[in-house]
Write a protein that holds these residues in place. Sequence first.
Motif, mmCIF file in Angstrom:
data_model
loop_
_atom_site.group_PDB
_atom_site.id
_atom_site.type_symbol
_atom_site.label_atom_id
_atom_site.label_comp_id
_atom_site.label_asym_id
_atom_site.label_seq_id
_atom_site.Cartn_x
_atom_site.Cartn_y
_atom_site.Cartn_z
ATOM 1 N N GLN A 163 -38.387 13.854 -2.937
ATOM 2 C CA GLN A 163 -37.280 14.521 -2.264
ATOM 3 C C GLN A 163 -36.386 13.499 -1.563
ATOM 4 O O GLN A 163 -36.828 12.400 -1.220
ATOM 5 N N PRO A 164 -35.104 13.845 -1.342
ATOM 6 C CA PRO A 164 -34.202 12.926 -0.628
ATOM 7 C C PRO A 164 -34.780 12.513 0.716
ATOM 8 O O PRO A 164 -35.317 13.345 1.461
ATOM 9 N N GLY A 165 -34.699 11.209 0.993
ATOM 10 C CA GLY A 165 -35.171 10.687 2.266
ATOM 11 C C GLY A 165 -36.619 10.274 2.277
ATOM 12 O O GLY A 165 -37.073 9.617 3.230
ATOM 13 N N GLU A 166 -37.397 10.637 1.257
ATOM 14 C CA GLU A 166 -38.796 10.241 1.231
ATOM 15 C C GLU A 166 -38.924 8.753 0.917
ATOM 16 O O GLU A 166 -38.110 8.170 0.197
ATOM 17 N N SER A 167 -39.970 8.152 1.468
ATOM 18 C CA SER A 167 -40.234 6.734 1.238
ATOM 19 C C SER A 167 -41.190 6.575 0.063
ATOM 20 O O SER A 167 -42.220 7.256 -0.012
ATOM 21 N N VAL A 168 -40.835 5.674 -0.862
ATOM 22 C CA VAL A 168 -41.634 5.477 -2.070
ATOM 23 C C VAL A 168 -41.819 3.981 -2.304
ATOM 24 O O VAL A 168 -40.843 3.225 -2.376
ATOM 25 N N LEU A 169 -43.079 3.560 -2.408
ATOM 26 C CA LEU A 169 -43.392 2.179 -2.740
ATOM 27 C C LEU A 169 -43.541 2.060 -4.255
ATOM 28 O O LEU A 169 -44.308 2.806 -4.868
ATOM 29 N N VAL A 170 -42.804 1.128 -4.872
ATOM 30 C CA VAL A 170 -42.901 0.867 -6.306
ATOM 31 C C VAL A 170 -43.549 -0.498 -6.490
ATOM 32 O O VAL A 170 -42.965 -1.525 -6.126
ATOM 33 N N ILE A 171 -44.747 -0.507 -7.048
ATOM 34 C CA ILE A 171 -45.487 -1.751 -7.275
ATOM 35 C C ILE A 171 -45.248 -2.215 -8.710
ATOM 36 O O ILE A 171 -45.618 -1.522 -9.660
ATOM 37 N N GLY A 172 -44.606 -3.372 -8.855
ATOM 38 C CA GLY A 172 -44.264 -3.868 -10.183
ATOM 39 C C GLY A 172 -42.876 -3.440 -10.599
ATOM 40 O O GLY A 172 -42.665 -2.950 -11.707
ATOM 41 N N ALA A 173 -41.906 -3.663 -9.718
ATOM 42 C CA ALA A 173 -40.562 -3.112 -9.924
ATOM 43 C C ALA A 173 -39.718 -3.890 -10.911
ATOM 44 O O ALA A 173 -38.661 -3.407 -11.328
ATOM 45 N N THR A 174 -40.134 -5.099 -11.307
ATOM 46 C CA THR A 174 -39.252 -5.937 -12.116
ATOM 47 C C THR A 174 -39.417 -5.716 -13.618
ATOM 48 O O THR A 174 -38.592 -6.190 -14.398
ATOM 49 N N GLY A 175 -40.463 -5.040 -14.045
ATOM 50 C CA GLY A 175 -40.704 -4.853 -15.467
ATOM 51 C C GLY A 175 -39.841 -3.765 -16.071
ATOM 52 O O GLY A 175 -38.925 -3.225 -15.433
ATOM 53 N N GLY A 176 -40.140 -3.406 -17.320
ATOM 54 C CA GLY A 176 -39.330 -2.422 -18.020
ATOM 55 C C GLY A 176 -39.341 -1.062 -17.366
ATOM 56 O O GLY A 176 -38.282 -0.453 -17.148
ATOM 57 N N VAL A 177 -40.519 -0.534 -17.009
ATOM 58 C CA VAL A 177 -40.585 0.788 -16.366
ATOM 59 C C VAL A 177 -39.956 0.722 -14.980
ATOM 60 O O VAL A 177 -39.209 1.629 -14.577
ATOM 61 N N GLY A 178 -40.227 -0.353 -14.235
ATOM 62 C CA GLY A 178 -39.635 -0.497 -12.908
ATOM 63 C C GLY A 178 -38.128 -0.515 -12.945
ATOM 64 O O GLY A 178 -37.458 -0.002 -12.032
ATOM 65 N N SER A 179 -37.559 -1.075 -14.010
ATOM 66 C CA SER A 179 -36.107 -1.147 -14.134
ATOM 67 C C SER A 179 -35.474 0.220 -14.334
ATOM 68 O O SER A 179 -34.254 0.366 -14.220
ATOM 69 N N VAL A 180 -36.285 1.229 -14.652
ATOM 70 C CA VAL A 180 -35.798 2.602 -14.742
ATOM 71 C C VAL A 180 -36.233 3.414 -13.530
ATOM 72 O O VAL A 180 -35.461 4.201 -12.979
#
Length: 339
Positions: A163-180
Motif C-alpha cells: 500500500q502507499p506509504g508502506e516501507s519495503v526492503l528489497v534485498i538484491g535490487a541490482t539484478g534483473g528482477v530488482g530492476s523491475v
Amino acid sequence: MNGTMKAVVARGHGSPAVLAVEDIAIPRPGPGQIQVRVEAAALNGCDLDLLSGRMAEAAPLEFPHVPGGDFAGTVTEAGEGVTRFAVGDDVFGTGFPRATGRFSAAFSRPTSLTTGAMAEYAVLEADAPAVTHRPPALHAERAAALPISGLTALALLREGRVQPGESVLVIGATGGVGSVVVPLLAAAQAHVIATAGAADEEHVRRLGADEVIDHLTTDLAAEMSRRYPDGVDAMVNLALPASRLIDVSRGIRRGGRLMNATHPAPQPGTHERDDLTMATLSGAARPGDLDDLAARAVKGTLPPAVGRRYRLADGPRAYREFVQEHTRGKLIVAVGASA
C-alpha cells in the motif's frame, strides 16, 4: 523454411563451459506453434539451473539443447491452427526450452515443447500467455529483458499487496528482477529501501529507491534494526539463501510480509516467526501480464534494464560472465541483423 542456423548449444548437462556456438537445424513449428526470427535474447539463472542437470527430473532436456527463454523477434512461420499471430508480427515473451513438468507448466501449456532463444530461430506455443505482441515503441532488447524478471516482480507485488506509504526492503535490487521490482514499488508509492554495493547506489536510486544499504560493508540485520526499530512492513528477497532469511527477517514488523524469489525456499517449520505472511514465488504469466509490462516500459515507469550486451557468437562467454561477474540489470544477447 529448411536449412541450418547459428545457436548456442549444449551437448550434455554441465556448467557454462559445455556451451558452444554451432550450426544446427532450423526448428519448424507444429500445430499451434509459431517460428520466430530472434532479434534479442536475455540470460536468466533458470537457464543454468536447467543446464546443470539439478532439475532434470522436473524439467528434462533433450540434446542438443539450446538455452534461453526470454526473447524478442519477428514471426516467420505459423503452424496449423494459429490465429493469434501472423507472419511479420513483432513478438516477445518467454518459454522453457524442451522442458516438461512443473517448470514449463508455469509459463505455457504443460505439454508444450519450445526451442531455446539463444539462436537465430526459435519455436514457441502461440497460445501461451507468456508470448505476446511487441509494441513498435518498445525496442527488441528492452522487450527481451522483461519477461521472466517482470513476471516474477508482478507475482511478488501481487502477493505483497503493498500500500502507499508502506516501507519495503528489497534485498538484491541490482539484478534483473530488482530492476523491475524497485520501480514498480516506487510507482505504488511505497518507501523503498534497497540493498546494493556503493558502486550501484546511484543506479538503484534512479530505479526509485528512497534509501540504500551497502550490503557489502554493512551488517544488514543490525542496520535495519537501527533504522527501523519497529520493523519494515514488507521484505522482498531476491538474493539471500534461506539459511540467512531467519536473521534478516527480524527486521520485519509483527504481522508483516516476506516475499521470497530465491530457491530452494525456506522449509515449513524452519522459521522462527509465526506472525509473518511468507511466500516463495516465481513468475507464472497471466493473460495480459506481458502487455502490462510492455506498456509500463514504453511509458517510462520501468527504466531500461539492459546491463551488458553480447553478440550471438559470444553467447557462451555471456553465460560464463553471468556466473563469474557482478550483474546489473539484464545481460542481453543481440541475435538479429543489428548485432
